[in-house]
Scaffold this motif. Sequence first.
Motif, mmCIF file in Angstrom:
data_model
loop_
_atom_site.group_PDB
_atom_site.id
_atom_site.type_symbol
_atom_site.label_atom_id
_atom_site.label_comp_id
_atom_site.label_asym_id
_atom_site.label_seq_id
_atom_site.Cartn_x
_atom_site.Cartn_y
_atom_site.Cartn_z
ATOM 1 N N GLY A 1 0.779 -1.233 0.000
ATOM 2 C CA GLY A 1 0.000 0.000 0.000
ATOM 3 C C GLY A 1 0.806 1.276 0.000
ATOM 4 O O GLY A 1 0.345 2.313 0.502
ATOM 5 N N LYS A 2 2.026 1.222 -0.534
ATOM 6 C CA LYS A 2 2.845 2.429 -0.673
ATOM 7 C C LYS A 2 3.335 2.517 -2.111
ATOM 8 O O LYS A 2 3.591 1.495 -2.756
ATOM 9 N N SER A 3 3.476 3.733 -2.604
ATOM 10 C CA SER A 3 4.038 3.916 -3.937
ATOM 11 C C SER A 3 5.493 3.463 -3.952
ATOM 12 O O SER A 3 6.109 3.259 -2.898
ATOM 13 N N ILE A 4 6.040 3.326 -5.151
ATOM 14 C CA ILE A 4 7.363 2.715 -5.311
ATOM 15 C C ILE A 4 8.258 3.607 -6.162
ATOM 16 O O ILE A 4 7.849 4.094 -7.222
ATOM 17 N N ALA B 1 16.096 10.871 -6.280
ATOM 18 C CA ALA B 1 15.261 9.683 -6.084
ATOM 19 C C ALA B 1 15.160 9.330 -4.608
ATOM 20 O O ALA B 1 14.078 9.027 -4.091
ATOM 21 N N GLU B 2 16.298 9.388 -3.923
ATOM 22 C CA GLU B 2 16.302 9.082 -2.486
ATOM 23 C C GLU B 2 15.477 10.101 -1.704
ATOM 24 O O GLU B 2 14.677 9.730 -0.830
ATOM 25 N N MET B 3 15.650 11.376 -2.012
ATOM 26 C CA MET B 3 14.933 12.410 -1.286
ATOM 27 C C MET B 3 13.423 12.310 -1.516
ATOM 28 O O MET B 3 12.623 12.505 -0.588
ATOM 29 N N LEU B 4 13.026 11.983 -2.742
ATOM 30 C CA LEU B 4 11.592 11.824 -3.038
ATOM 31 C C LEU B 4 11.021 10.620 -2.298
ATOM 32 O O LEU B 4 9.902 10.673 -1.769
ATOM 33 N N ALA B 5 11.781 9.530 -2.260
ATOM 34 C CA ALA B 5 11.337 8.325 -1.562
ATOM 35 C C ALA B 5 11.143 8.605 -0.070
ATOM 36 O O ALA B 5 10.182 8.129 0.550
ATOM 37 N N LYS B 6 12.047 9.386 0.521
ATOM 38 C CA LYS B 6 11.931 9.723 1.942
ATOM 39 C C LYS B 6 10.754 10.676 2.184
ATOM 40 O O LYS B 6 9.959 10.495 3.119
ATOM 41 N N ARG B 7 10.650 11.677 1.346
ATOM 42 C CA ARG B 7 9.610 12.704 1.536
ATOM 43 C C ARG B 7 8.206 12.130 1.385
ATOM 44 O O ARG B 7 7.295 12.488 2.150
ATOM 45 N N ASN C 1 8.475 2.792 -1.097
ATOM 46 C CA ASN C 1 9.410 1.680 -1.149
ATOM 47 C C ASN C 1 10.396 1.940 -2.285
ATOM 48 O O ASN C 1 10.035 2.544 -3.300
ATOM 49 N N VAL C 2 11.626 1.468 -2.125
ATOM 50 C CA VAL C 2 12.660 1.716 -3.128
ATOM 51 C C VAL C 2 13.188 0.383 -3.652
ATOM 52 O O VAL C 2 13.585 -0.488 -2.868
ATOM 53 N N ILE C 3 13.170 0.223 -4.967
ATOM 54 C CA ILE C 3 13.702 -0.994 -5.585
ATOM 55 C C ILE C 3 14.661 -0.627 -6.718
ATOM 56 O O ILE C 3 14.614 0.476 -7.263
ATOM 57 N N LEU D 1 15.156 -5.334 -3.843
ATOM 58 C CA LEU D 1 14.673 -4.413 -2.817
ATOM 59 C C LEU D 1 15.837 -3.629 -2.225
ATOM 60 O O LEU D 1 16.851 -4.199 -1.827
ATOM 61 N N MET D 2 15.683 -2.326 -2.169
ATOM 62 C CA MET D 2 16.707 -1.466 -1.587
ATOM 63 C C MET D 2 16.294 -0.927 -0.219
ATOM 64 O O MET D 2 17.109 -0.855 0.695
ATOM 65 N N ALA D 3 15.037 -0.522 -0.096
ATOM 66 C CA ALA D 3 14.568 0.028 1.184
ATOM 67 C C ALA D 3 13.047 -0.018 1.235
ATOM 68 O O ALA D 3 12.382 0.438 0.308
ATOM 69 N N ASP D 4 12.499 -0.587 2.325
ATOM 70 C CA ASP D 4 11.046 -0.589 2.486
ATOM 71 C C ASP D 4 10.590 0.431 3.530
ATOM 72 O O ASP D 4 9.399 0.588 3.779
#
Length: 290
Positions: free
Chosen positions: A110-113, A216-222, A226-228, A246-249
């Motif tokens: 249930g989270k964007s990627i 990409a990292e900053m957008l994923a945190k903000r 999930n990061v793949i 998978l890099m970070a959930d």
Amino acid sequence: MQLILYILVYPIIWLISILPFRLLYIFSDFVCFLVYTIFGYRKKVVRENIAMALPHLTVKERLTVERKFYSHMCDMFLEMIKTMNISRKEMEKRFKFTNLDLYLDLEKKGKSIALLCAHYASYEWAVSMNYHITFEGFGIYKKINNKYFDKLIKDIRSKFNATLLNTRETIPTIERNYKTNHMSVYGLASDQSPQASKAYHWAPFMGIETPVHTGAEMLAKRFDMNVIFLRNKKVKRGYYEATFELMADNPKEVPNYEISEDFLRRVEKQIHEAPEFYLWTHKRWKHKKK
């Protein structure tokens, strides 16, 4: 003038797109002869990049990488054109995903990627993942100056149910989707060189200290995505495999810049395995620390 150029060039592009693959690659060999041998397109940049990134190779070995790269680059460019008229059946035969279950399991959370990838192998055909997913797919790209060719690229991507976002559209779109809980996957190729003056972080890439894209990292945190990583592999001419990693959930808990540096290590691994499939024409190391 833009329209005239488009009208002149489009018929050629369309004719290329309907060539059978066997003829497409014969034509690619001819194009490669022109690009590499006759015109030497960006040969100086390519040669310098390979020498900097792969200093352990002999001159002969680097020249072999160089020649193979130009052949692959021409293949990839014509494959991109072929996308205009390729069938889904043909695409799925030529570009396979080895572990879609990993990606689909992430959708259930249930989270964007945020999907990170490199300009490696067939990054253009990776858009075919939209055949298999339920989230809306967005690709971040640099807008083409010619508005007619820019629209053509968008139209090609739309046949795979993918939406292209230029750099100005990216944050507003992600923010809107986040607020409306619209589940999406965003493809970001983050291995190219940012402007040194706008770089928040420097890190070694292929042993060279360079500015790093951290967007990409900053957008994923903000936006809590999930990061793949999508590892792309060329199996043989015209055939590719892609694997999700998978890099970070929970990217908010990852120290700043760790995801970006992890991404670089994964790209380096690809390059070392088969350097001829990396995009060497870009001035990736134009900014570097002395």
